[in-house]
Write a protein that holds these residues in place. Structure first.
Motif, PDB file in Angstrom:
ATOM      1  N   ARG A  50      35.138  14.268  10.314  1.00 29.41           N
ATOM      2  CA  ARG A  50      35.798  14.516   9.092  1.00 29.41           C
ATOM      3  C   ARG A  50      35.333  14.633   7.880  1.00 29.41           C
ATOM      4  O   ARG A  50      35.710  15.176   6.707  1.00 29.41           O
ATOM      5  CB  ARG A  50      36.621  13.131   9.102  1.00 29.41           C
ATOM      6  CG  ARG A  50      37.934  13.401   7.769  1.00 29.41           C
ATOM      7  CD  ARG A  50      38.920  12.267   8.071  1.00 29.41           C
ATOM      8  NE  ARG A  50      39.880  12.643   9.206  1.00 29.41           N
ATOM      9  CZ  ARG A  50      40.898  13.215   8.794  1.00 29.41           C
ATOM     10  NH1 ARG A  50      40.952  14.107   7.688  1.00 29.41           N
ATOM     11  NH2 ARG A  50      41.799  13.581   9.871  1.00 29.41           N
ATOM     12  N   ILE A  68      49.095   9.918  -2.658  1.00 30.02           N
ATOM     13  CA  ILE A  68      49.963   8.577  -3.058  1.00 30.02           C
ATOM     14  C   ILE A  68      49.262   7.528  -3.791  1.00 30.02           C
ATOM     15  O   ILE A  68      49.611   6.330  -3.488  1.00 30.02           O
ATOM     16  CB  ILE A  68      50.697   8.125  -1.532  1.00 30.02           C
ATOM     17  CG1 ILE A  68      49.466   7.783  -0.643  1.00 30.02           C
ATOM     18  CG2 ILE A  68      51.416   9.432  -0.994  1.00 30.02           C
ATOM     19  CD1 ILE A  68      49.903   6.921   0.741  1.00 30.02           C
ATOM     20  N   ARG A  82      46.265  10.437  13.968  1.00 31.33           N
ATOM     21  CA  ARG A  82      45.896  11.778  13.277  1.00 31.33           C
ATOM     22  C   ARG A  82      44.636  11.503  12.377  1.00 31.33           C
ATOM     23  O   ARG A  82      43.939  12.529  12.101  1.00 31.33           O
ATOM     24  CB  ARG A  82      46.953  11.578  11.801  1.00 31.33           C
ATOM     25  CG  ARG A  82      48.527  12.018  12.685  1.00 31.33           C
ATOM     26  CD  ARG A  82      49.495  12.379  11.674  1.00 31.33           C
ATOM     27  NE  ARG A  82      49.407  13.776  11.055  1.00 31.33           N
ATOM     28  CZ  ARG A  82      49.932  14.065   9.768  1.00 31.33           C
ATOM     29  NH1 ARG A  82      50.774  13.410   9.553  1.00 31.33           N
ATOM     30  NH2 ARG A  82      49.570  15.226   9.259  1.00 31.33           N
ATOM     31  N   ILE A  83      44.142  10.338  12.088  1.00 31.37           N
ATOM     32  CA  ILE A  83      42.767  10.380  11.417  1.00 31.37           C
ATOM     33  C   ILE A  83      41.823  10.681  12.284  1.00 31.37           C
ATOM     34  O   ILE A  83      40.637  11.047  11.866  1.00 31.37           O
ATOM     35  CB  ILE A  83      42.583   8.827  10.892  1.00 31.37           C
ATOM     36  CG1 ILE A  83      43.544   8.546   9.676  1.00 31.37           C
ATOM     37  CG2 ILE A  83      41.129   8.496  10.438  1.00 31.37           C
ATOM     38  CD1 ILE A  83      43.182   7.122   9.127  1.00 31.37           C
ATOM     39  N   ALA A 136      43.113  17.580  10.929  1.00 32.50           N
ATOM     40  CA  ALA A 136      44.391  17.018  10.113  1.00 32.50           C
ATOM     41  C   ALA A 136      44.030  16.809   8.640  1.00 32.50           C
ATOM     42  O   ALA A 136      42.914  15.751   8.399  1.00 32.50           O
ATOM     43  CB  ALA A 136      45.099  15.822  10.609  1.00 32.50           C
ATOM     44  N   PHE A 163      43.506  14.888   5.231  1.00 32.37           N
ATOM     45  CA  PHE A 163      43.921  13.574   4.857  1.00 32.37           C
ATOM     46  C   PHE A 163      45.276  13.267   3.937  1.00 32.37           C
ATOM     47  O   PHE A 163      45.768  12.551   4.069  1.00 32.37           O
ATOM     48  CB  PHE A 163      42.735  12.967   4.334  1.00 32.37           C
ATOM     49  CG  PHE A 163      42.833  11.185   4.397  1.00 32.37           C
ATOM     50  CD1 PHE A 163      42.570  10.823   5.542  1.00 32.37           C
ATOM     51  CD2 PHE A 163      43.430  10.678   3.219  1.00 32.37           C
ATOM     52  CE1 PHE A 163      42.737   9.244   5.675  1.00 32.37           C
ATOM     53  CE2 PHE A 163      43.402   9.403   3.357  1.00 32.37           C
ATOM     54  CZ  PHE A 163      43.116   8.821   4.586  1.00 32.37           C
ATOM     55  N   PRO A 164      45.100  14.083   2.908  1.00 30.32           N
ATOM     56  CA  PRO A 164      46.303  13.680   1.908  1.00 30.32           C
ATOM     57  C   PRO A 164      47.902  14.008   2.831  1.00 30.32           C
ATOM     58  O   PRO A 164      48.825  12.995   2.443  1.00 30.32           O
ATOM     59  CB  PRO A 164      46.291  14.792   0.989  1.00 30.32           C
ATOM     60  CG  PRO A 164      44.799  15.175   0.816  1.00 30.32           C
ATOM     61  CD  PRO A 164      44.372  15.053   2.235  1.00 30.32           C
ATOM     62  N   ILE A 195      48.088  13.183   6.001  1.00 30.93           N
ATOM     63  CA  ILE A 195      48.330  11.749   6.796  1.00 30.93           C
ATOM     64  C   ILE A 195      48.972  10.944   5.895  1.00 30.93           C
ATOM     65  O   ILE A 195      49.857  10.027   6.182  1.00 30.93           O
ATOM     66  CB  ILE A 195      46.774  11.509   7.209  1.00 30.93           C
ATOM     67  CG1 ILE A 195      46.209  12.654   8.124  1.00 30.93           C
ATOM     68  CG2 ILE A 195      46.787  10.137   8.006  1.00 30.93           C
ATOM     69  CD1 ILE A 195      44.980  12.233   8.650  1.00 30.93           C
ATOM     70  N   ALA A 196      48.207  10.658   4.543  1.00 34.10           N
ATOM     71  CA  ALA A 196      48.835   9.634   3.927  1.00 34.10           C
ATOM     72  C   ALA A 196      50.141   9.657   3.449  1.00 34.10           C
ATOM     73  O   ALA A 196      50.949   8.866   3.394  1.00 34.10           O
ATOM     74  CB  ALA A 196      48.000   9.405   2.410  1.00 34.10           C
ATOM     75  N   ARG A 197      50.515  11.150   3.161  1.00 30.42           N
ATOM     76  CA  ARG A 197      51.986  11.203   2.728  1.00 30.42           C
ATOM     77  C   ARG A 197      52.806  11.114   3.918  1.00 30.42           C
ATOM     78  O   ARG A 197      54.024  10.518   3.767  1.00 30.42           O
ATOM     79  CB  ARG A 197      52.140  12.709   2.412  1.00 30.42           C
ATOM     80  CG  ARG A 197      51.905  12.969   0.828  1.00 30.42           C
ATOM     81  CD  ARG A 197      52.681  14.359   0.571  1.00 30.42           C
ATOM     82  NE  ARG A 197      51.979  15.347   1.484  1.00 30.42           N
ATOM     83  CZ  ARG A 197      51.057  16.078   1.175  1.00 30.42           C
ATOM     84  NH1 ARG A 197      50.118  15.738   0.278  1.00 30.42           N
ATOM     85  NH2 ARG A 197      50.698  17.023   1.805  1.00 30.42           N
ATOM     86  N   LEU A 226      52.662   8.546   5.812  1.00 31.27           N
ATOM     87  CA  LEU A 226      52.803   6.941   5.747  1.00 31.27           C
ATOM     88  C   LEU A 226      54.010   6.495   5.059  1.00 31.27           C
ATOM     89  O   LEU A 226      54.899   5.664   5.285  1.00 31.27           O
ATOM     90  CB  LEU A 226      51.597   6.392   5.380  1.00 31.27           C
ATOM     91  CG  LEU A 226      50.478   6.329   6.107  1.00 31.27           C
ATOM     92  CD1 LEU A 226      49.582   5.729   5.394  1.00 31.27           C
ATOM     93  CD2 LEU A 226      50.714   5.794   7.693  1.00 31.27           C
ATOM     94  N   VAL A 227      54.562   7.615   4.122  1.00 34.71           N
ATOM     95  CA  VAL A 227      55.654   7.223   3.215  1.00 34.71           C
ATOM     96  C   VAL A 227      56.778   6.719   3.693  1.00 34.71           C
ATOM     97  O   VAL A 227      57.388   5.598   3.551  1.00 34.71           O
ATOM     98  CB  VAL A 227      55.671   8.257   1.881  1.00 34.71           C
ATOM     99  CG1 VAL A 227      57.036   8.022   1.223  1.00 34.71           C
ATOM    100  CG2 VAL A 227      54.361   8.284   1.127  1.00 34.71           C
TER     101      VAL A 227
END
Lengths: 299, 491
Positions: A157, A214, B423-424, B429, B431-432, B434-436, B438-439
């Motif tokens: 990554r 976020i 996903r990590i 994939a 990263f942003p 992946i974080a989204r 989670l919302v």
């Protein structure tokens, strides 16, 4: 069970076992670790520069570690052998390459490959085969180099070139390894994102730099100033599009500058004995980067 | 064996060989009235404060602009403030309230040092207030579950020492000499806390050790605090109330002993996970110990199953304190099994550093500890206040809302964490995104926390009503909840 003292002794003994094995024993093993000299002679890790030390305090105060880890995990490694210099006896080198290369290649292809030196010869070979190839090529007068490439999802990554090890944290208090990856890992953010302006704008409003991020805004690390007509913008202000209003300038407070200095000092990519990136021989020629950046950001 | 179970004490009459006569339950309850009520009240107030802060910090993860200008309300301060308020304000105080009452009841002896406990409780709450304010003000130490700044720690330690000593003194002065399983658990919890707390404070804050060893001590402390302070206090209530309220003696003391010693031994070594930048043997020992937690878990499950064999299902519905305790017990086993699973290397590679772990922690804190503490509270509080709950309906509502809140607060984090982990691991994939991703999960969890907070707010009103009746001598409308009270010889 009736005996209180017996219960006390039992509980106390169990506690003592836990304490001895998880607190005392590691202290004896890793508690006295100190900075180690790198191939370049400099000690690793060097103390972070003063501004970055202050930045770590800002990082701690505002709990950045509740979303960002600083630990790159490595699941394996791969050996890669390079031909750095074919020497003068190209014929013998080409023959050796043809002999070892699989799937087999023709002499012509091998000669082309050798002519491109320095070039990658073998990827993912075993140590035994690498040694045999090295011996043969050396006899032919060529120079080879073997590199250890760590592998794993974190490394692919781009979060680091090797795993994070205990040595990386020696100069830090508190150690903020983090326990969440709601945001990306920051062990090497200083390598990944060296631009201080990017970092400052990202802190002011993450959505300016990363669409759909976020991460919370850290507006309180910045001063918002309305420009009077004819007033010249401050030299320290962020680019005019940051505030979204041409008459309002955004000036980072000292805390923001310190935090960015800390982020830039996060560079855990130095090859170490326990986390090698190259074999010992290759390391002698590599330039050692240090944990500490040489200059503070000047936005 | 029979004498060491709260369910069978009615049959074991006091023998002449005991020097002091047993204190009656009413005497014990009277000695607990002021100190235990104060501990419960403070813990209930911290529970609400903590839940509100947890709710805000959870909301901040999907509303990243929230309080962007308020330094002390930023996510990274709100989150540790919430955790500390919940652990030190709510959980420990509720645990001690249950512990002191159970130690006195089981030992058939009045609680020792009521005045000291009251003073110490006030002192402790001052320390927690100082600590939480310190975290919001930016003085967090940066160590998980130990964030309260260095000026709060000595206050907490001294206050605890007084409370712990009173508990141990009561235990020592017990008139019923046999020690029941709950006694062992409570004794271990009371002894464990000062040891781990002082070790962690000294080695992390006052004379800090070097480097990543700090993380090792921090994780050792956090694990021991959850597994061997809060865990045993909750389990003590489970093993006290389930035999008592079903009227069955504990099935086997031998099995309980196996569970106790293995829980202490394996539980105290866990907490580290694969991939930490620590010596390999440490993480290996830790993982092995966590997996071996299956031994005490199996022993306790077996013991509970045999104890309650043949008890009609309806009892769990009609007896409201038992209902809370049963739900808490189920959540305990689920949470611990998830904890064991999450420590395995192959699972950990996915779940490490994801929302999975806060999900397990939420199950442990809200599902297990909060549920059990509420059950114990509904049983203990009217007895020590010598009055009744005004409304059974309010308790049923409280149970339903709390259960819904727990499920909504914890399960989305577990599912979201596993998805996040997979996903990590996929380097392509972005990263942003992946974080989204989670919302929605965090959003559901925020809803769960909101429901939990509202339910506890409603509960606080019932509590206030009970206290008012206790002080002003009013009479409640429904007296059904105190029916077991008058049985003689119970401890």
């Amino acid at each position: 069970m009736k005996s209180g003292p017996l219960l006390f002794l039992g509980v106390f003994a169990t506690l003592a076992v836990s304490w001895t094995s998880m607190v005392l024993a590691p202290q004896l093993q890793i508690g006295r670790m100190g900075p180690k000299p790198m191939a370049t002679g400099a000690l690793y890790p060097a103390a972070r520069p003063g501004l970055a030390e202050q930045g770590r305090e800002v990082y701690r105060q505002n709990g950045c570690a509740y979303c960002h880890s600083q630990q790159v995990m490595q699941t394996g490694y791969q050996l890669v052998q390079f031909l750095t210099d074919p020497g003068t006896n190209t014929q013998a080198v080409v023959e050796a390459v043809v002999k070892w290369k699989s799937p087999a290649i023709s002499k012509l292809e091998a000669a082309q490959l050798v002519a491109q030196a320095p070039v990658k010869l073998f990827e993912g070979i075993s140590k035994k085969k690498a040694d045999a190839v090295e011996n043969e090529l050396k006899e032919a007068g060529a120079k080879v180099d073997l590199q250890i490439i760590p592998t794993g999802p974190d490394i692919q990554r781009g979060w680091g070139s090797r795993q994070t090890v205990a040595q990386d944290f020696l100069s830090d208090y508190p150690v903020l390894t983090g326990n969440q990856r709601v945001g990306p890992d920051l062990a090497n953010v200083g390598v990944r994102q060296p631009n201080p302006i990017w970092q400052l704008r990202h802190l002011y409003n993450p959505r300016l730099e990363v669409k759909g991020s976020i991460m919370p805004r850290y507006e309180f690390l910045f001063e918002k100033r309305r420009l009077q007509p004819g007033q010249r913008p401050s030299p320290n202000a962020l680019p005019p599009d940051t505030s979204g209003d041409p008459n309002v300038e955004i000036i980072p407070k000292p805390e923001a500058l310190a935090l960015v200095a800390y982020l830039q000092s996060l560079q855990a990519n130095v090859p170490l004995f326990e986390a090698p990136l190259k074999t010992a021989k290759a390391e002698q020629t590599a330039n050692g980067a240090t944990n500490a950046p040489t200059q503070a950001p000047t936005p | 064996m029979s004498a060491s179970s709260p369910a069978t004490l009615q049959t074991s009459s006091p023998s002449g060989s005991v020097e002091l006569s047993f204190a009656t339950p009413a005497e014990v309850d009277r000695s607990c009235r002021a100190p235990v009520t104060l501990l419960f009240l403070c813990s209930a107030l911290w529970l609400i404060i903590g839940l509100l802060m947890a709710m805000i910090s959870s909301a901040q993860m999907h509303a990243p602009g929230m309080f962007a200008n308020a330094e002390s309300l930023t996510f990274g301060r709100m989150r540790p403030a919430a955790t500390n308020a919940l652990i030190y304000g709510f959980a420990l105080q509720a645990g001690w309230a249950m512990a002191l009452w159970m130690i006195a009841r089981l030992g058939r002896v009045p609680l020792a040092g009521g005045g000291v406990i009251i003073l110490a409780t006030l002192f402790w709450n001052f320390g927690v207030k100082l600590g939480v304010a310190g975290i919001l003000g930016g003085d967090s130490t940066g160590f998980e579950l130990l964030e309260m700044p260095r000026y709060a720690a000595p206050i907490l330690f001294l206050a605890y020492s007084a409370i712990g000593v009173c508990g141990i003194v009561t235990l020592h002065a017990r008139r019923e000499r046999s020690l029941y399983f709950s006694h062992w658990l409570l004794f271990a919890a009371l002894l464990w806390f000062p040891w781990i707390y002082s070790t962690a404070e000294l080695l992390l804050i006052y004379f800090p050790v070097r480097g990543v060893f700090q993380t090792a001590i921090n994780l050792w402390f956090a694990n021991n605090l959850i597994e061997l302070c809060l865990g045993p206090m909750g389990l003590a209530a489970v093993f006290y109330f389930i035999p008592k309220l079903t009227g069955r003696p504990l099935y086997s003391v031998q099995v309980a002993a196996i569970a106790f010693w293995t829980l202490l031994f394996f539980g105290s070594l866990g907490g580290l996970y694969a991939g930490l930048p620590l010596p390999k043997w440490m993480t290996t020992v830790s993982i092995l110990a966590t997996v071996l937690l299956l031994v005490p878990l199996a022993a306790m499950a077996f013991n509970l199953k045999q104890t309650t064999a043949g008890v009609e299902r309806g009892l769990c519905k009609s007896n409201l304190p038992l209902r809370f305790i049963c739900a808490g017990t189920v959540f305990y086993f689920i949470a611990e099994l998830l904890r064991v699973a999450g420590s395995l290397r192959s699972v950990n590679e996915v779940t490490r550093l994801t929302l999975f772990n806060p999900g397990v922690a939420a199950l442990e804190l809200y599902g297990f500890f909060l549920m059990v503490a509420l059950g114990a509270f509904y049983y203990i509080q009217p007895r020590i206040c010598d009055t009744n709950w005004a409304s059974e309906k309010a308790i049923r509502f409280h149970f339903g809302a709390t259960l819904l809140g727990v499920v909504l607060a914890a399960i989305p984090l577990l599912i979201g964490g596993v998805i996040q982990g997979f996903r990590i691991r996929n380097p392509s994939a972005d990263f942003p995104s992946i974080a989204r991703g989670l919302v929605p999960f965090i959003g559901l969890s925020t809803v769960g926390l909101t429901i939990l907070a509202l339910a506890q707010l409603r509960f606080l009103f019932s509590f206030a009503g009970l206290l008012r009746r206790c002080c002003c001598g009013g009479v409640a409308s429904e007296a059904s909840l105190k029916s077991e009270k008058s049985k003689g010889g119970q401890r």
